[in-house]
Design a protein around this motif. Structure first.
Motif, PDB file in Angstrom:
ATOM      1  N   ARG A   1       0.812  -1.215   0.000  1.00 53.11           N
ATOM      2  CA  ARG A   1       0.000   0.000   0.000  1.00 53.11           C
ATOM      3  C   ARG A   1       0.851   1.273   0.000  1.00 53.11           C
ATOM      4  N   ALA A   2       2.170   1.134   0.064  1.00 61.39           N
ATOM      5  CA  ALA A   2       3.063   2.293   0.105  1.00 61.39           C
ATOM      6  C   ALA A   2       2.980   3.145  -1.160  1.00 61.39           C
ATOM      7  N   GLY A   3       2.720   2.558  -2.296  1.00 62.81           N
ATOM      8  CA  GLY A   3       2.628   3.309  -3.542  1.00 62.81           C
ATOM      9  C   GLY A   3       3.920   3.265  -4.344  1.00 62.81           C
ATOM     10  N   GLY A   4       3.778   3.510  -5.642  1.00 61.18           N
ATOM     11  CA  GLY A   4       4.891   3.403  -6.580  1.00 61.18           C
ATOM     12  C   GLY A   4       6.039   4.352  -6.306  1.00 61.18           C
ATOM     13  N   ASP A   5       5.735   5.606  -5.962  1.00 62.53           N
ATOM     14  CA  ASP A   5       6.798   6.564  -5.678  1.00 62.53           C
ATOM     15  C   ASP A   5       7.662   6.097  -4.515  1.00 62.53           C
ATOM     16  N   ARG A   6       7.026   5.594  -3.470  1.00 61.07           N
ATOM     17  CA  ARG A   6       7.765   5.132  -2.293  1.00 61.07           C
ATOM     18  C   ARG A   6       8.603   3.900  -2.619  1.00 61.07           C
ATOM     19  N   VAL A   7       8.081   3.032  -3.473  1.00 59.80           N
ATOM     20  CA  VAL A   7       8.844   1.835  -3.864  1.00 59.80           C
ATOM     21  C   VAL A   7      10.121   2.255  -4.589  1.00 59.80           C
ATOM     22  N   VAL A   8       9.996   3.179  -5.523  1.00 60.52           N
ATOM     23  CA  VAL A   8      11.171   3.658  -6.267  1.00 60.52           C
ATOM     24  C   VAL A   8      12.156   4.344  -5.319  1.00 60.52           C
ATOM     25  N   GLU A   9      11.639   5.132  -4.397  1.00 64.17           N
ATOM     26  CA  GLU A   9      12.485   5.798  -3.398  1.00 64.17           C
ATOM     27  C   GLU A   9      13.228   4.764  -2.542  1.00 64.17           C
ATOM     28  N   ALA A  10      12.523   3.723  -2.107  1.00 67.31           N
ATOM     29  CA  ALA A  10      13.127   2.678  -1.280  1.00 67.31           C
ATOM     30  C   ALA A  10      14.194   1.904  -2.059  1.00 67.31           C
ATOM     31  N   ILE A  11      13.967   1.673  -3.333  1.00 71.88           N
ATOM     32  CA  ILE A  11      14.980   1.013  -4.174  1.00 71.88           C
ATOM     33  C   ILE A  11      16.255   1.847  -4.155  1.00 71.88           C
ATOM     34  N   GLY A  12      16.116   3.155  -4.321  1.00 69.81           N
ATOM     35  CA  GLY A  12      17.269   4.045  -4.282  1.00 69.81           C
ATOM     36  C   GLY A  12      17.984   4.007  -2.942  1.00 69.81           C
ATOM     37  N   GLU A  13      17.211   3.971  -1.857  1.00 65.48           N
ATOM     38  CA  GLU A  13      17.802   3.895  -0.519  1.00 65.48           C
ATOM     39  C   GLU A  13      18.636   2.622  -0.362  1.00 65.48           C
ATOM     40  N   VAL A  14      18.062   1.507  -0.754  1.00 69.06           N
ATOM     41  CA  VAL A  14      18.752   0.222  -0.610  1.00 69.06           C
ATOM     42  C   VAL A  14      19.987   0.166  -1.510  1.00 69.06           C
ATOM     43  N   LEU A  15      19.864   0.677  -2.737  1.00 71.90           N
ATOM     44  CA  LEU A  15      21.019   0.690  -3.637  1.00 71.90           C
ATOM     45  C   LEU A  15      22.134   1.602  -3.111  1.00 71.90           C
ATOM     46  N   SER A  16      21.773   2.572  -2.271  1.00 73.46           N
ATOM     47  CA  SER A  16      22.758   3.473  -1.666  1.00 73.46           C
ATOM     48  C   SER A  16      23.347   2.908  -0.376  1.00 73.46           C
ATOM     49  N   GLY A  17      22.937   1.694  -0.019  1.00 78.75           N
ATOM     50  CA  GLY A  17      23.492   1.049   1.158  1.00 78.75           C
ATOM     51  C   GLY A  17      22.703   1.260   2.438  1.00 78.75           C
ATOM     52  N   ARG A  18      21.544   1.916   2.326  1.00 69.27           N
ATOM     53  CA  ARG A  18      20.726   2.148   3.516  1.00 69.27           C
ATOM     54  C   ARG A  18      19.645   1.076   3.615  1.00 69.27           C
ATOM     55  N   ILE A  19      18.974   1.043   4.755  1.00 65.15           N
ATOM     56  CA  ILE A  19      17.857   0.132   4.971  1.00 65.15           C
ATOM     57  C   ILE A  19      16.569   0.920   4.784  1.00 65.15           C
ATOM     58  N   ALA A  20      15.614   0.355   4.063  1.00 68.34           N
ATOM     59  CA  ALA A  20      14.350   1.032   3.771  1.00 68.34           C
ATOM     60  C   ALA A  20      13.219   0.401   4.573  1.00 68.34           C
ATOM     61  N   LEU A  21      12.640   1.187   5.468  1.00 73.10           N
ATOM     62  CA  LEU A  21      11.493   0.769   6.280  1.00 73.10           C
ATOM     63  C   LEU A  21      10.561   1.963   6.434  1.00 73.10           C
ATOM     64  N   SER A  22       9.320   1.676   6.787  1.00 73.35           N
ATOM     65  CA  SER A  22       8.414   2.770   7.130  1.00 73.35           C
ATOM     66  C   SER A  22       8.905   3.373   8.440  1.00 73.35           C
ATOM     67  N   PRO A  23       8.610   4.644   8.704  1.00 78.71           N
ATOM     68  CA  PRO A  23       9.037   5.246   9.974  1.00 78.71           C
ATOM     69  C   PRO A  23       8.517   4.484  11.198  1.00 78.71           C
ATOM     70  N   ALA A  24       7.276   4.009  11.137  1.00 82.79           N
ATOM     71  CA  ALA A  24       6.709   3.273  12.270  1.00 82.79           C
ATOM     72  C   ALA A  24       7.471   1.968  12.508  1.00 82.79           C
TER      73      ALA A  24
END
Length: 155
Positions: free
Chosen positions: A117-140
């Motif tokens: 339910r996060a949406g396409g924009d958030r998925v693309v953003e999370a892909i970028g985060e993970v490719l940059s070496g970070r962990i992608a999670l919702s704030p909660a």
């Protein structure tokens, strides 16, 4: 003779393998990724076995997978991928409640967990985060995991 014009090399697009057993969901995610600058879908799989074979053959930069798959589940796929290529980041995109599965996915080797339910924009953003070496999670979810691991109270 005319000197050649200098051209700036085009940055290599990051290759994503998309794994989901629902074709409609998979195709929607693929469209979002294909529109994102710097990303391309190198392959699609509907099962863990197919994903493992394609990951070995296509050498993606990231695997985006669901938890629910035909045959072996996504958590088992993450472990198998990690054994095959420990450096290959995996991002989970699932309908399953992150409170129940995000910790399991991270322990299996995933670098992030998002709800569908996060949406396409958030998925693309999370892909970028993970490719940059970070962990992608919702704030909660990030807050919950930090509380659990730091000895704080958990839900």
């Amino acid at each position: 003779m005319k000197p050649k014009a200098k051209t700036t090399p085009t940055p290599k697009r990051k290759r994503i393998l998309v794994v989901d057993d629902h074709p409609l969901m998979r195709e929607g995610v693929v469209q979002w990724i294909q529109r994102a600058p710097g990303l391309e879908v190198c392959g699609q799989a509907e099962s863990a076995a197919q994903a493992l074979a394609l990951a070995g053959k296509l050498k993606p930069d990231l695997v985006l997978t669901d938890v629910s798959l035909t045959g072996r589940n996504g958590l088992e796929l993450i472990k198998d991928l990690h054994a095959q290529r420990p450096d290959l980041p995996v991002l989970v995109l699932s309908m399953h409640d992150e409170a129940l599965y995000a910790g399991r996915a991270l322990r299996a080797g995933a670098r992030g967990y998002l709800m569908k339910r996060a949406g396409g924009d958030r998925v693309v953003e999370a892909i970028g985060e993970v490719l940059s070496g970070r962990i992608a999670l919702s704030p909660a979810m990030a807050t919950q995991l930090l509380e659990e691991y730091s000895g704080g109270r958990s839900r």
